[in-house]
Design a protein around this motif. Structure first.
Motif, PDB file in Angstrom:
ATOM      1  N   ILE A  95      30.787  -9.085  -7.360  1.00 56.27           N
ATOM      2  CA  ILE A  95      31.712  -8.199  -7.603  1.00 56.27           C
ATOM      3  C   ILE A  95      33.263  -8.692  -7.753  1.00 56.27           C
ATOM      4  O   ILE A  95      34.026  -8.323  -8.257  1.00 56.27           O
ATOM      5  N   ARG A 125      34.111 -10.360 -10.815  1.00 55.09           N
ATOM      6  CA  ARG A 125      34.359  -9.349 -11.947  1.00 55.09           C
ATOM      7  C   ARG A 125      35.565  -8.793 -11.750  1.00 55.09           C
ATOM      8  O   ARG A 125      36.311  -8.549 -12.858  1.00 55.09           O
ATOM      9  N   LYS A 126      36.000  -8.388 -10.568  1.00 61.60           N
ATOM     10  CA  LYS A 126      37.306  -8.081 -10.328  1.00 61.60           C
ATOM     11  C   LYS A 126      38.310  -8.697 -10.853  1.00 61.60           C
ATOM     12  O   LYS A 126      39.424  -8.332 -11.281  1.00 61.60           O
ATOM     13  N   SER A 147      23.881  -6.065  -7.697  1.00 62.74           N
ATOM     14  CA  SER A 147      25.462  -6.190  -7.560  1.00 62.74           C
ATOM     15  C   SER A 147      26.066  -4.548  -8.018  1.00 62.74           C
ATOM     16  O   SER A 147      27.395  -4.454  -8.237  1.00 62.74           O
ATOM     17  N   ASP A 148      25.114  -3.423  -7.939  1.00 66.23           N
ATOM     18  CA  ASP A 148      25.581  -2.370  -8.138  1.00 66.23           C
ATOM     19  C   ASP A 148      26.094  -1.467  -6.825  1.00 66.23           C
ATOM     20  O   ASP A 148      26.568  -0.470  -6.792  1.00 66.23           O
ATOM     21  N   THR A 187      32.640  -1.325  -6.089  1.00 67.42           N
ATOM     22  CA  THR A 187      32.627  -1.530  -7.552  1.00 67.42           C
ATOM     23  C   THR A 187      32.714  -0.274  -8.192  1.00 67.42           C
ATOM     24  O   THR A 187      32.508   0.771  -7.683  1.00 67.42           O
ATOM     25  N   LYS A 188      33.575  -0.138  -9.355  1.00 65.10           N
ATOM     26  CA  LYS A 188      33.599   0.650 -10.326  1.00 65.10           C
ATOM     27  C   LYS A 188      32.476   0.655 -11.315  1.00 65.10           C
ATOM     28  O   LYS A 188      32.651   1.277 -12.417  1.00 65.10           O
ATOM     29  N   ALA A 189      31.652  -0.323 -11.249  1.00 67.81           N
ATOM     30  CA  ALA A 189      30.508  -0.482 -12.424  1.00 67.81           C
ATOM     31  C   ALA A 189      29.667   0.762 -12.253  1.00 67.81           C
ATOM     32  O   ALA A 189      29.097   1.052 -11.317  1.00 67.81           O
ATOM     33  N   GLN A 215      32.271   2.122 -16.778  1.00 65.28           N
ATOM     34  CA  GLN A 215      33.090   2.004 -15.671  1.00 65.28           C
ATOM     35  C   GLN A 215      33.239   3.372 -15.085  1.00 65.28           C
ATOM     36  O   GLN A 215      33.216   4.606 -15.706  1.00 65.28           O
TER      37      GLN A 215
END
Length: 144
Positions: A27, A30-31, A81-82, A86-88, A142
């Protein structure tokens, strides 16, 4: 002298631990990638809008960031990793093939246009091709 070394070590160990955690935290990774891409996109937008002068070196750096970021990005969404900060969107994991396809379209747009960024008009054309691929992925993958 040994006291100085002990104090320095005490200060550096937490810093080193933070770096290791960031390197193993998908996380956070990716950020960081998206932050860098976002900063470059903001700079690109200013160039395209005429708010900043065109600079061939800056244009090349923007597309280098896009290319390198896209190469790293897909691997930063492993199972599990969800959860967390996170904004995923859940669709990344429930529609992994769609996410991978959207990322592949972005990569292809970057690769097909990277050689065009050597002129102001070429850069604008390249951004016009890459921008929609960014937006499409964000709209589907997103959370807002």
């Amino acid at each position: 002298m040994s006291m100085r070394i002990a104090v320095l070590a005490a200060l550096l160990v937490p810093l080193a631990a933070t770096v290791v955690v960031a390197q193993t935290d998908p996380i956070a990774q990716r950020k960081a990638v998206m932050k860098e891409i976002g900063e470059q996109t903001k700079a690109a937008g200013a160039i395209v809008k005429g708010e900043a002068p065109y600079d061939a070196a800056k244009a090349a750096a923007i597309f280098k960031t896009y290319s390198e970021g896209a190469d790293k990005f897909g691997a930063l969404f492993p199972a599990g990793s969800d959860k967390g900060d996170t904004k995923a969107a859940p669709a990344i994991w429930s529609d992994r093939a769609g996410f991978d396809a959207a990322l592949a379209k972005f990569k292809a747009a970057v690769a097909a246009n990277i050689d065009k960024v050597g002129t102001a008009d070429g850069f604008k054309t390249a951004m016009a091709a890459v921008g929609p691929e960014c937006r499409a992925c964000h709209q589907s993958y997103q959370q807002r």
